[in-house]
Motif scaffolding. Sequence first.
Motif, mmCIF file in Angstrom:
data_model
loop_
_atom_site.group_PDB
_atom_site.id
_atom_site.type_symbol
_atom_site.label_atom_id
_atom_site.label_comp_id
_atom_site.label_asym_id
_atom_site.label_seq_id
_atom_site.Cartn_x
_atom_site.Cartn_y
_atom_site.Cartn_z
ATOM 1 N N GLY A 222 2.494 -6.408 7.699
ATOM 2 C CA GLY A 222 1.454 -7.234 7.876
ATOM 3 C C GLY A 222 0.000 -6.884 7.379
ATOM 4 N N ASN A 223 -0.035 -6.077 6.270
ATOM 5 C CA ASN A 223 -0.947 -5.624 5.936
ATOM 6 C C ASN A 223 -1.703 -6.654 5.070
ATOM 7 N N GLN A 224 -2.927 -6.672 5.045
ATOM 8 C CA GLN A 224 -3.885 -7.660 4.187
ATOM 9 C C GLN A 224 -5.209 -7.018 3.750
ATOM 10 N N GLY A 225 -5.520 -7.660 2.648
ATOM 11 C CA GLY A 225 -6.860 -6.636 2.330
ATOM 12 C C GLY A 225 -6.744 -5.433 1.600
ATOM 13 N N SER B 247 -1.058 -0.279 0.433
ATOM 14 C CA SER B 247 0.597 -0.581 0.377
ATOM 15 C C SER B 247 1.044 -0.555 -0.834
ATOM 16 N N ASN B 248 0.013 -1.348 -1.753
ATOM 17 C CA ASN B 248 0.816 -1.527 -3.239
ATOM 18 C C ASN B 248 0.601 0.215 -3.779
ATOM 19 N N PHE B 249 -0.495 0.809 -3.546
ATOM 20 C CA PHE B 249 -0.624 2.027 -4.149
ATOM 21 C C PHE B 249 0.414 3.001 -3.466
ATOM 22 N N ILE B 250 0.632 2.961 -2.381
ATOM 23 C CA ILE B 250 1.888 3.727 -1.789
ATOM 24 C C ILE B 250 3.032 3.408 -2.315
ATOM 25 N N ASN B 251 3.419 2.151 -2.354
ATOM 26 C CA ASN B 251 4.738 1.788 -2.949
ATOM 27 C C ASN B 251 4.684 2.010 -4.571
ATOM 28 N N ALA C 155 -3.535 2.321 11.331
ATOM 29 C CA ALA C 155 -2.257 1.497 12.213
ATOM 30 C C ALA C 155 -1.888 0.338 11.528
ATOM 31 N N THR C 156 -0.675 0.241 11.194
ATOM 32 C CA THR C 156 0.124 -0.799 10.940
ATOM 33 C C THR C 156 1.198 -1.193 11.799
ATOM 34 N N ASN C 157 1.817 -2.446 11.439
ATOM 35 C CA ASN C 157 2.786 -2.971 12.248
ATOM 36 C C ASN C 157 3.952 -1.945 12.415
ATOM 37 N N GLU D 288 6.087 0.611 2.197
ATOM 38 C CA GLU D 288 6.162 -0.451 3.241
ATOM 39 C C GLU D 288 6.455 -1.894 2.586
ATOM 40 N N ARG D 289 7.046 -2.648 3.408
ATOM 41 C CA ARG D 289 7.009 -4.049 3.351
ATOM 42 C C ARG D 289 6.194 -4.848 3.990
#
Length: 890
Positions: A364-367, A373-377, A316-318, A358-359
Amino acid sequence: MDNVLSPPPCPNTVTVRRNPHRKARPTPSTTKPPSDTSSASSCNLPQIPFPIQDILSIEIPQSETTTISDSQPPSFSSDDSESENLKVYLRIRPLVPPTARGSTKFPADQSTRSRAKNVWPQNPAKKNTVKEKNPTKKAYESCIKVGDDSCSVTLSPPAALQDSKRSKSEVYEGFSHVFSADSTQIEVYERMVNPLVEGFLKGKSLMLAALGSTGSGKTHTMFGSPRERGMVPLALQRIFKPIKGCGSESSRKFFLSVFEVYADGKAERICDLCPDGTDLRVQQSPIKGIQEVLIHDAAEAESLIGRAMLKRSTAATNANSQSSRSQCIINISSVAEKEKDVQSNCAVLTFVDLAGAEREKRTGNQGARLLESNFINNTSLVFGLCLRSLLEHQKNPKKPLQKHFQNSLLTRHLRDYLEGKKRMTLILTVKPGEEDYLDTSYLLRQASPYMKIKFAKVEDESSLHCNKRHFQTLSRPEQPKRMKVSRTDACKKEEKDVGDENQHCKEDAPQRRNYQIMQNFAKALLNVLKEYKEKLKVAETEILNLRGNLSYEKTRSLGLEKELDNLKSCCTCSKEEQISYSVDEDNNPRYSKAEVGNTSSSSAENLDCPKYFQNELDIAVVEYTNQKHESFPVNGNINTFSEQSDCVVVEDDKLNTEATEIGVSSSGDDNSSSIDQVQQLNENDEDNKSTYSKDEVDNTSSISAENLDCHSNQNELDIAVVEYTNQKHGSFPVNGNVNEVSEESDCVVEDGNPKTEATEIGISSSGDDNSLSIDLVQQLNENDEDAKDLSASLKELMGTQECDTANVPHSATIPITTCKPPDIEKPKRRLLPASSVLLRNVSTLDVDDDVATQQKPKGNRGGKKSAVEERQRTQGSISLLRLLQRNPHL
Ligand SMILES: Nc1ncnc2c1ncn2[C@@H]1O[C@H](COP(=O)(O)OP(=O)(O)OP(=O)(O)O)[C@@H](O)[C@H]1O
């Protein structure tokens, strides 16, 4: 009636024409009937009732899950061959709340609702301001508008961004189709996916990838929901439900594999989403260990996919309550059951659900989530870079095709598609809200150029090769797991084939080793044989050389022998008795020296016959001396040697012997043998020649004795001695049986008269009474001296006999060749007068006997025979004395 007229509730996706077209009735005022009958008939036509029942009988699907057309394939399926460009579809997620569509139970609706709370963080001051002004209108305004052609969109910045000069309305066109927010899954499927499925069923490998920001509806489009089934379930439904007239796909088998690429910290992992799936390893394009589950129907496949989705990484993300944290790939493999078709027709239909970019501000992802998110992007970036590189490479072939696919496991697996070797289709999902403007704008700007990517026309053929490679690469490592999951007949067959191959390899191993050993041995043996062959050639060459040398030596030796013979004939021609024997046409015997020698030698073998001592011997010796005539025909009888007779020696020491001819013949039925000897003596013969003649005569006598061994069986001896001396007459016929000689008489004829030219001695045996007769004819020349020297001649005769026995050379068997020197002066032979011979014999009778007794014979005769010889001589001497007494004129 009201129930009939009132239409049923119409579904959203089906339009039913309630009032079908009807022909307008011509107005009576404007239309003149052609005739009365016609008008009457027209008026009389029965009224056709409105087919309301037929229309109402049409079954209208109540749910989208059953809306896939199973009667005919979509008409736009042919678009595949019309365009070679990469097809890019755009789907706009609905902006309206789900409740407006009559469905509030889907999780997507809930996420949408929850997402509305989390996404797009806003300034609280503005938020409050907005809420205050128009809170509902702001949230549901769409920034994207679909063009009239459904292939373009116009993206309008939100009002907050309109003040900025940089924000302008953007038009993106060139899409294969733009699905509006109110488009259904069926519509999307039939327009976008169905062509891919048809191509897949025809053997093509195709891919559908969904790109878009998080929460834009990628997963929804791909997998859908129980009520709104996505592209994958619909495709599986189509695959396992053959269409009428399109043939049956029963000859094919389909396998399904589902896996995800996810981030494990900073690393990438691949996980098999099948029930027994685990982490996988990727080496370039193929993935080792992935399970390919045989699916028999759509329900089985959907169940498998449902469980895979539960296993998939979500969080779950924002932006999305169930945001996908991994790239999901679904492969549907089509394998023909027939092995021959496997190599030529193996297709894979791939569905790729990318994780949405994802932005950080919005999620609001952290950790760990930030790493995800970095991998996905990053994956999305690499995917985009691959397509951009392909596009640039196609625009300018000089630019190399960058290998961006190496930067991600996903792109590695999709290399063939990203390099344009296989056809793929993209679907972009966007959110129409103004708060999603930046994400949508960014996606459209990035993805719109992909529409210019073109696939090579040979893509279909290349896809087959790629399919082959794919099948080969996947089937080998993945075969065990595939069999583990589903023990199909095809897998069993392949397993059996592999097992058979291994078994054959194991069985053939020793045979191969033996074959190699034998092959090496054969090679070695061949080399040895070659060496021996070369040696044999060398030896043959040496043999030829030796033969040549031998022939040369033989020729040389023959030449030397000829020279030697010539020398002998020149030097000692007078010594050689030229004896020839032959039988001419008149049966006149002619003897050659060689033949005589051969005869004597051959007859000598018969000397041991015991009959020899019992037979009588006739000896005829003819000596003929003629200075002028060469031939001396002998027609007399054959000499027969008695058993006890000794040889007859004619010695002429002083007379010149011109020639000697000896004839030996056998006549009569009583096995009598005869010997004719003719000696032609020349008056000029030297003394030594007379000695040589003596030897020949001796030889002849021995020969005759040998022959007598076999043929003579008489005890009487006839000896005819004819001596004829004539200096003037060349011929001296001997025809008679002259004198009789007593038994055991020793016949010795010696002509010591130097003036005697010829002497002929004939010994013949005739008659059936086995009587022995010796005829002695001596014709003496007028110049011959009287028998005064008879005693002296006898003495010489005895001495000659001694010489005969002692000096019988072994060369008596030497072949006597006929050689008559034509030009050599014939020596004169001097024969002793018979009277002198007789006198000598008489005077030295006792003494000679004594001497003969003392001397041992030599040659072939032994001591036993010597006594007989002595007795013969004595008797011969007595016979001669008797003869002389009877002929006192001698
Ligand atoms: N066309 C649509 N019709 C109805 N609901 C939709 C549609 N598209 C998306 N939704 C809803 O939006 C929500 C998010 O959609 P989805 O999860 O598919 O987004 P996503 O692109 O997959 O996001 P992520 O990348 O984070 O996984 C879901 O709850 C889904 O039901």
